[in-house]
Design a protein around this motif. Sequence first.
Motif, short mmCIF file in Angstrom:
data_model
loop_
_atom_site.label_atom_id
_atom_site.label_comp_id
_atom_site.label_asym_id
_atom_site.label_seq_id
_atom_site.Cartn_x
_atom_site.Cartn_y
_atom_site.Cartn_z
N PRO A 36 0.84 -1.20 0.00
CA PRO A 36 0.00 0.00 0.00
C PRO A 36 0.87 1.25 0.00
O PRO A 36 1.98 1.24 0.54
N PRO A 37 0.42 2.33 -0.61
CA PRO A 37 1.23 3.54 -0.67
C PRO A 37 1.43 4.16 0.70
O PRO A 37 0.58 4.04 1.59
N LEU A 38 2.56 4.82 0.88
CA LEU A 38 2.88 5.53 2.12
C LEU A 38 2.76 7.03 1.85
O LEU A 38 3.59 7.61 1.15
N HIS A 39 1.72 7.64 2.39
CA HIS A 39 1.51 9.07 2.19
C HIS A 39 1.93 9.82 3.45
O HIS A 39 1.25 9.72 4.48
N VAL A 40 3.03 10.52 3.38
CA VAL A 40 3.52 11.29 4.52
C VAL A 40 2.81 12.65 4.53
O VAL A 40 2.91 13.42 3.58
N ASN A 41 2.09 12.93 5.62
CA ASN A 41 1.39 14.21 5.74
C ASN A 41 2.31 15.31 6.23
O ASN A 41 2.40 16.38 5.65
N ASP A 42 2.97 15.04 7.36
CA ASP A 42 3.77 16.07 8.02
C ASP A 42 5.07 15.49 8.53
O ASP A 42 5.16 14.29 8.82
N ARG A 43 6.05 16.38 8.64
CA ARG A 43 7.36 16.04 9.20
C ARG A 43 7.68 17.05 10.27
O ARG A 43 7.63 18.25 10.02
#
Length: 585
Positions: A107-114
């Motif tokens: 499944p894709p890994l969608h990074v919202n915030d860092r």
Amino acid sequence: MGVGDRGRNLSLFHPLCFPSLFLSLSNTVTPDLFPLFNLSRMGTRKIMDPSPEQSRKIRKHTLAPKSLLLYFSLFLFLFFFSHHSFSFHSSLQSSTFPTLFSTTAPPPLHVNDRILFPDHVLLTLSNPHLVPLPHQLHCLYFTLLNGSAPPNPVFTVLVRPVLSTDRYDEFRSIARCPLPGKNFSAVGLRWRGEDNRRPFRFPVKTTTHNWEKLAYEAALDGDTAVVIVKGLNLRPHRVSDATRFRCHFGPRNGAFWITTKAVSVAQEVVRCSLPQSIRNNPDKARGISVTVSHEAIMPSVARIGFGGGYREKINRGNDKFELCACTDGVEPGTCDARRWFIYDNNSDDEIDDVIRELEFGGYSISRVVWPWIKSQEAGFSHCGLRAKEECKWVGFFDVDEFFYFHEGEKNALRSIVANFSSSNSVAEIRTVCHNFGPSGLRTRPKQGVTVGYTCRLRTPERHKSIVRPDLLHVSLLNVVHHFELREGFGHRNTPNSVAVINHYKYQEWETFKAKFFRRVATYVVDWQEDVNIGSRDRVPGLGTQAIEPPDWPLKFCEVWDTRLKDFLLSNFSDPTTGLLPWERS
């Protein structure tokens, strides 16, 4: 709340009970070739993203029919590329990093915030149900080269292991990565084993927030929203002027904002009125972004909801729990509080197992993932807000604090609370703390802190509180030890002859040293800083370095106090083996 303050080998009896991988690879990848042939393993690589025109060419050549000769030539090229000296090599064998998804795409890994913390980078992921194990992921550190920039970046990639992963709230999960280098451009995530499947792509979103200036939590409370913000730099321990603050509500992309006025501000907590559209339909608020402006609009990762816990609260209607507990850790046992809010700040002590054991015993538990460092006061405000809908009274304690009742009767704490509940003006019950020292020990006590540490300071110091959450001041102001109350309500002190709290504050050196390096209260100076040397928040006789004093095992020892130890051994040890319940488990 407190990684460093989390107890180890603690008694069953909690407060409300009786007492890089860094591979040396640096290779230049031809932009036309790399998207088709990603033959490298892990490490640092110099990469050029293909332009859109190049990508179209790649798709065209990949999908268009080819002659047999072209296919044969391609096969020979691949064979030659993978067997000669200029191919990519890794010092680790492929078996070290097995492919996790051999037949299906992950499944894709969608990074919202860092968010950049002093010792790690926190990444939030958009899928709250996707919580990979740490060994399933890699952290990627992108560094742009030669002044390049998207859409045609040239960059290096450093691959390192993920430190930890966890659930976070109803919208997101989280992953923690090691600190990047000084000149990094972006941090991303990748499934382990994907190095041979897909090329590296420079992230579309690269913003990394500074933890020192960030709106990080938000929740609804009636017709207001409570937003918790780091970096407002307000005077501690007092309510501030709310007229200078505004809240801003809107989608994550910032396309538009609805602005409202603040109704109260104190320390890190800003309470604002809700926009009329949300008041009319509160469900519309869930998941939207919110931030605060003072002199400028603060960066934000805060989204409205009662996030932070992955266990749904029990629907009890109007029947509230008589007594609840907010704490940073718990051990199984028979406790007066039946409802627990456990604020977990990256613990590594198998807390899920403890929670399951407690739930099996009939307790209602919410584990609140609280990834925010040095934010104990804000955490208490957050917990007070959560407890208001479910609890008549709620106690705030650390994992190394234990009640001792002189009478030793069952449900003693609930009896004390019930006695004060008859008064309409009492909203807080305070109990003083006795601070215990190492008691001559140089190693952790095998029978737990309540049995092992038996020597303390003579004079009690400070107190801990049990409060009525519905009667807290609108600002939710607290100074860790007690809360500001609504006008017209006050506190009562528990007589020392009835109950005290044993605070196992100064334990044997190795355990105490962890606390030295990580103070959890926002307005308590870190002990490594050369500030407020004479403060009661500091350790007498200990400077700014974690160097064990020669007399540490005997420090803070003025009175030998074995009352709680004697009570536990008399009432809870096995008559045959002498083992205490937590030793048997």
